[in-house]
Design an enzyme around this catalytic site. Structure first.
Site, PDB file in Angstrom:
ATOM      1  N   GLY A 439      -7.792  -7.184   0.213  1.00 12.40           N
ATOM      2  CA  GLY A 439      -6.490  -6.543   0.435  1.00 12.40           C
ATOM      3  C   GLY A 439      -6.016  -5.884  -0.841  1.00 12.40           C
ATOM      4  O   GLY A 439      -6.641  -6.009  -1.890  1.00 12.40           O
ATOM      5  N   GLY A 441      -2.467  -5.498  -2.995  1.00 14.54           N
ATOM      6  CA  GLY A 441      -1.067  -5.886  -3.162  1.00 14.54           C
ATOM      7  C   GLY A 441      -0.351  -4.859  -4.007  1.00 14.54           C
ATOM      8  O   GLY A 441      -0.931  -3.837  -4.382  1.00 14.54           O
ATOM      9  N   PHE A 443       0.514  -5.047  -7.031  1.00 11.91           N
ATOM     10  CA  PHE A 443       0.108  -4.950  -8.430  1.00 11.91           C
ATOM     11  C   PHE A 443      -1.384  -4.706  -8.598  1.00 11.91           C
ATOM     12  O   PHE A 443      -1.849  -4.478  -9.700  1.00 11.91           O
ATOM     13  CB  PHE A 443       0.491  -6.234  -9.161  1.00 11.91           C
ATOM     14  CG  PHE A 443       1.977  -6.408  -9.257  1.00 11.91           C
ATOM     15  CD1 PHE A 443       2.683  -5.759 -10.242  1.00 11.91           C
ATOM     16  CD2 PHE A 443       2.669  -7.199  -8.362  1.00 11.91           C
ATOM     17  CE1 PHE A 443       4.054  -5.899 -10.347  1.00 11.91           C
ATOM     18  CE2 PHE A 443       4.034  -7.361  -8.452  1.00 11.91           C
ATOM     19  CZ  PHE A 443       4.729  -6.702  -9.450  1.00 11.91           C
ATOM     20  N   GLU A 445      -5.644  -5.244  -6.641  1.00 11.72           N
ATOM     21  CA  GLU A 445      -6.449  -5.709  -5.510  1.00 11.72           C
ATOM     22  C   GLU A 445      -6.336  -7.221  -5.327  1.00 11.72           C
ATOM     23  O   GLU A 445      -6.061  -7.954  -6.275  1.00 11.72           O
ATOM     24  CB  GLU A 445      -7.909  -5.350  -5.760  1.00 11.72           C
ATOM     25  CG  GLU A 445      -8.159  -3.855  -5.592  1.00 11.72           C
ATOM     26  CD  GLU A 445      -9.485  -3.429  -6.169  1.00 11.72           C
ATOM     27  OE1 GLU A 445      -9.891  -3.976  -7.216  1.00 11.72           O
ATOM     28  OE2 GLU A 445     -10.107  -2.539  -5.575  1.00 11.72           O
ATOM     29  N   VAL A 446      -6.559  -7.643  -4.078  1.00  8.61           N
ATOM     30  CA  VAL A 446      -6.609  -9.070  -3.769  1.00  8.61           C
ATOM     31  C   VAL A 446      -8.059  -9.369  -3.386  1.00  8.61           C
ATOM     32  O   VAL A 446      -8.652  -8.650  -2.580  1.00  8.61           O
ATOM     33  CB  VAL A 446      -5.663  -9.423  -2.600  1.00  8.61           C
ATOM     34  CG1 VAL A 446      -5.678 -10.917  -2.328  1.00  8.61           C
ATOM     35  CG2 VAL A 446      -4.248  -8.945  -2.883  1.00  8.61           C
ATOM     36  N   ASP A 557      12.270 -11.131   3.067  1.00  9.82           N
ATOM     37  CA  ASP A 557      11.283 -10.183   3.609  1.00  9.82           C
ATOM     38  C   ASP A 557      10.349 -10.910   4.569  1.00  9.82           C
ATOM     39  O   ASP A 557       9.146 -10.688   4.555  1.00  9.82           O
ATOM     40  CB  ASP A 557      10.507  -9.549   2.445  1.00  9.82           C
ATOM     41  CG  ASP A 557       9.755  -8.288   2.874  1.00  9.82           C
ATOM     42  OD1 ASP A 557       9.996  -7.809   3.996  1.00  9.82           O
ATOM     43  OD2 ASP A 557       8.929  -7.796   2.096  1.00  9.82           O
TER      44      ASP A 557
HETATM   45  P1  AMP Z   1       0.060  -9.330  -0.774  1.00  7.44           P
HETATM   46  O1  AMP Z   1       0.027  -8.719  -2.130  1.00  7.44           O
HETATM   47  O2  AMP Z   1       0.430 -10.770  -0.800  1.00  7.44           O
HETATM   48  O3  AMP Z   1       0.883  -8.539   0.201  1.00  7.44           O
HETATM   49  O4  AMP Z   1      -1.463  -9.291  -0.247  1.00  7.44           O
HETATM   50  C1  AMP Z   1      -2.085  -8.126   0.221  1.00  7.44           C
HETATM   51  C2  AMP Z   1      -3.086  -8.477   1.291  1.00  7.44           C
HETATM   52  O5  AMP Z   1      -4.108  -9.312   0.754  1.00  7.44           O
HETATM   53  C3  AMP Z   1      -2.494  -9.274   2.446  1.00  7.44           C
HETATM   54  O6  AMP Z   1      -1.943  -8.442   3.442  1.00  7.44           O
HETATM   55  C4  AMP Z   1      -3.700 -10.015   2.973  1.00  7.44           C
HETATM   56  O7  AMP Z   1      -4.471  -9.189   3.827  1.00  7.44           O
HETATM   57  C5  AMP Z   1      -4.508 -10.281   1.702  1.00  7.44           C
HETATM   58  N1  AMP Z   1      -4.190 -11.621   1.174  1.00  7.44           N
HETATM   59  C6  AMP Z   1      -3.236 -11.948   0.279  1.00  7.44           C
HETATM   60  N2  AMP Z   1      -3.243 -13.278   0.025  1.00  7.44           N
HETATM   61  C7  AMP Z   1      -4.214 -13.801   0.782  1.00  7.44           C
HETATM   62  C8  AMP Z   1      -4.699 -15.123   0.986  1.00  7.44           C
HETATM   63  N3  AMP Z   1      -4.176 -16.152   0.336  1.00  7.44           N
HETATM   64  N4  AMP Z   1      -5.720 -15.288   1.830  1.00  7.44           N
HETATM   65  C9  AMP Z   1      -6.261 -14.257   2.501  1.00  7.44           C
HETATM   66  N5  AMP Z   1      -5.839 -12.989   2.372  1.00  7.44           N
HETATM   67  C10 AMP Z   1      -4.829 -12.740   1.521  1.00  7.44           C
END
Ligand code: AMP
Length: 698
Positions: A439, A441, A443, A445-446, A557
């Site tokens: 994913g 975010g 800031f 990549e996740v 949110d």
């Molecule tokens: P966020 O920055 O928290 O909005 O994360 C962006 C995207 O990364 C999310 O929409 C999820 O698809 C993925 N993601 C974030 N945290 C997790 C997690 N703990 N486990 C699995 N996918 C995650």
């Protein structure tokens, strides 16, 4: 040969199309004889048309070209006038065309089609294009005060009617109008960025505004045909910088102290306009509370004046104070720096005034007693707030005190790194390995990855990264999410494993949720999950939200996109970024009061005056219930944010999703009560899942 030369078929197929050939001169012994022609009626040629006749009787090497006049088209070997409703604007052998859109039907032999009434062509429009109408007015003009002083952004939606043109631009005029409606232009000092006219985007930033004045902005839509219209397509908005961030507290002074009280006053970064009354939120704590790892208890006072006397303090004790200014709408400024003041010891006051020795001791004992009573009362109050009121109304309305947050806002710390050290475990980067991007975010990549834990072995984790090139502020904002998450521990709240801060690239490591974000998970399984499973998910989210509201944390949110799902279909609330205060949410929409709000998920009072409470989280939970029962359908479908707000204000509520148990839908409707005190609390909801027979029978 001559007969062959004038065969109509030949004439049709040579470039001398439309020419009549003259007699063959000469004696026929030459290899080829030049023959001059002339154009048929309604055709012209730039050069005299010629063709050569060979001794074999063939016509060769045609010269010159006859072309039908404007309004005439080639038909066989003649030029015919265009039929009514058709036109041909130029000389040439192309065919007449049907009159374009928005024109009047033409007569026979038309060279152009006149525009219908109300439609026009700009001087640069070719005659072959459709006539177009002037645009209607820009829509939904709003202003957003930007955090920089004296600046606001005007933004609007494009006109409903573009008139069929793509060359729309906008101009903005600023005026100062009095109550009688008479207006004068604003001062020349005011700047428009990028400019006041010729704007192609639907926004402009207006700078150097005066916070005391009401400005009237007129935005006008223009297109290539605007000059033909007598109606000006304008949209007007009168606005002021009332929503400027309130001034900040720059300095807190100690005016007087005693063993049990401190009198403080504070200075502001700028003088607020006379018509705006600010309030102040003062927070204080005992300095020695810092050492306690788990919870720091603050006392909060809401004050009308910029001075206060705080009583019932402990003698000879240091206290830390912070003040923030609250605008009339309740918008806070950032907190002042933390200032330390200590009450005088009883001995000190003895020296100061020997005559009060006995009194001092008495007061000291009384104060100690009072403190004991106050602590007991506060404890009792905190316990009962978990049951009933607590987070719904975090402040007393006047100068009374009440412990505010059980969770500690990392912004309370002057140095955010201290909050991180306090609430978060530092992980050695060598124990973390990234495997795959899952994913993106705000800031960076996740990743999905693995954490090697000496106790738990290899643990699957999600790793949030901070993209290179970040500023210190971005790094702190990024890590603030960890300092919040690190304070929570609940099966329905995403668990923080730790952070990596000592390494070049900061990372936040959380438990891995195999099924990702709830909204996409449901969309991919539309209609496939039974109701009891959907309701199970909601029960989990409600439990997580109850925990957060018990902690006095307001999420702001809550939406299915911010809930994660693991392989057991357990749902966990996530997205605790502080920087977020909704700024990174793609659903966030700027409101007239500044700041971004995900309109479709947000309670009316939070949109209108930023009253974010657990009761506004309850509204959002109702929307999440709807999203879940509708398998990730977008709330309010393709209605615009503006339409959604209007509909909500007119008491419209989302209808029950297909196959939604009636008790669940009734709970949604309760969550969407306009009056926030009528909404159920997360605490009340926990009994719903266990007591409601309809839910039980699923
Ligand atoms: P966020 O920055 O928290 O909005 O994360 C962006 C995207 O990364 C999310 O929409 C999820 O698809 C993925 N993601 C974030 N945290 C997790 C997690 N703990 N486990 C699995 N996918 C995650």
């Amino acid at each position: 040969m001559r007969g062959a030369a004038f065969r109509p078929g030949l004439l049709q197929n040579v470039p001398l199309h439309g020419a009549k050939l003259g007699p063959v001169p000469g004696d026929g012994r030459r290899l080829a004889e030049e023959v001059e022609g002339s154009c048929v009626e309604n055709a012209v040629s730039t050069a005299t048309p010629k063709i050569y006749c060979t001794t074999e009787g063939e016509w060769v090497v045609p010269v010159g070209q006859c072309q039908c006049l404007p309004g005439y088209e080639t038909t066989g070997d003649s030029c015919q006038a265009c039929k009514p409703g058709y036109f041909k604007p130029a000389l040439g052998n192309d065919l007449c065309r049907v009159c374009p859109d928005n024109t009047r039907p033409s007569d026979t032999g038309a060279t152009q089609c006149e525009c219908e009434e109300g439609y026009f062509r700009s001087p640069s429009d070719p005659l072959t294009t459709a006539c177009s109408a002037p645009p209607s007015a820009p829509r939904d003009l709003i202003s957003t005060t930007l955090s920089a002083e004296g600046k606001l952004q005007l933004s609007w939606d494009p006109p409903l009617v573009t008139g069929g043109r793509t060359d729309l631009t906008y101009s903005v005029v600023c005026e100062l109008c009095d109550v009688s409606g008479s207006c004068v232009p604003c001062s020349d000092k005011i700047r428009f960025d990028p400019s006041p006219s010729g704007l192609q985007d639907t926004f402009v930033i207006v700078a150097d505004l005066d916070s005391h004045l009401n400005y009237t902005f007129t935005v006008e839509a223009h297109s290539g045909v605007s000059q033909y219209s007598t109606n000006r397509p304008i949209s007007t908005l009168t606005t002021a910088l009332d929503y400027l961030e309130p001034p900040k507290v720059t300095m807190i002074h100690l005016d007087e102290r005693s063993p049990t009280s401190l009198s403080l006053s504070w200075a502001l970064s700028r003088r607020p306009p006379a018509h705006i009354t600010h309030r102040y939120e003062l927070m204080y704590r005992r300095k020695d509370d810092e050492g306690e790892k788990d919870v720091t208890t603050y006392t909060v006072l809401i004050l009308e004046k910029n001075s206060v006397q705080i009583n019932d303090l402990s003698p000879g004790t240091s206290y830390m104070f912070r003040v923030q200014v609250l605008s009339p709408e309740g918008n806070p400024s950032s907190y002042s720096m933390e200032h330390e003041f200590h009450t005088s010891s009883i001995a000190e006051s003895q020296i100061q005034n020997n005559s009060t020795i006995v009194m001092g001791a008495v007061v000291g004992v009384a104060v100690m007693l009072l403190i004991v009573v106050a602590v007991l009362l506060l404890r009792k109050r905190r316990l009962s707030s978990r049951g009933r009121g607590g987070p719904e109304d975090p402040y007393f309305s006047s100068d009374q005190l009440k412990p505010l947050k059980t969770y500690v806002d990392p912004h309370m710390y002057e140095d955010p790194n201290i909050a991180i050290q306090k609430f978060v475990t530092e992980i050695d980067p060598n124990f973390i390995s990234k495997q795959k991007v899952i994913g993106v975010g705000e800031f960076g990549e996740v990743f999905r990855g693995v954490m090697k834990s000496p106790v738990r072995g290899e643990v699957p984790v999600a790793i949030k990264t901070l993209k290179p090139g970040y500023s210190e502020k971005q790094r702190q904002d990024f890590l603030s999410e960890a300092s919040i998450m690190g304070q929570f521990s609940h099966p329905n709240i995403i668990r923080l494993e730790g952070v990596v801060t000592k390494f070049k690239h900061a990372m936040i490591v959380t438990e891995y949720m195999e099924n990702g974000a709830l909204d996409t998970y449901l969309r991919d399984r539309d209609g496939e999950l039974p109701s009891y499973q959907l309701v199970g998910m909601l029960r989990g989210i409600a439990a997580g939200m109850k925990y957060l509201s018990d902690m006095n944390y307001v999420h702001r949110d809550l939406a299915a996109r911010n809930v994660l799902v693991n392989s057991n279909l357990e749902c966990k609330v996530s997205d605790f970024g502080l920087s977020r205060v909704l700024e990174d949410d793609a659903e966030g929409t700027y409101t007239t009061r500044g700041g971004k709000i995900p309109i479709r998920w947000t309670a009316p009072e939070a949109i209108a005056y930023r009253k974010f409470t657990s009761a506004s989280d309850v509204w959002s939970f109702g929307i999440v219930m709807w999203e879940v029962m509708a398998f990730g359908e977008r709330p309010y479908w393709d209605m615009s944010n503006h339409e959604v707000m209007k509909a909500i204000n007119e008491a419209f509520r989302l209808p029950a999703p297909m196959d939604c148990p009636s008790a669940i839908y009734q709970l949604m409707l309760q969550c969407w009560q306009h009056e926030r005190s009528n909404r159920p609390r997360f605490t009340d909801m926990s009994t719903f899942w266990t007591n409601c027979s309809e839910v039980q029978s699923l």
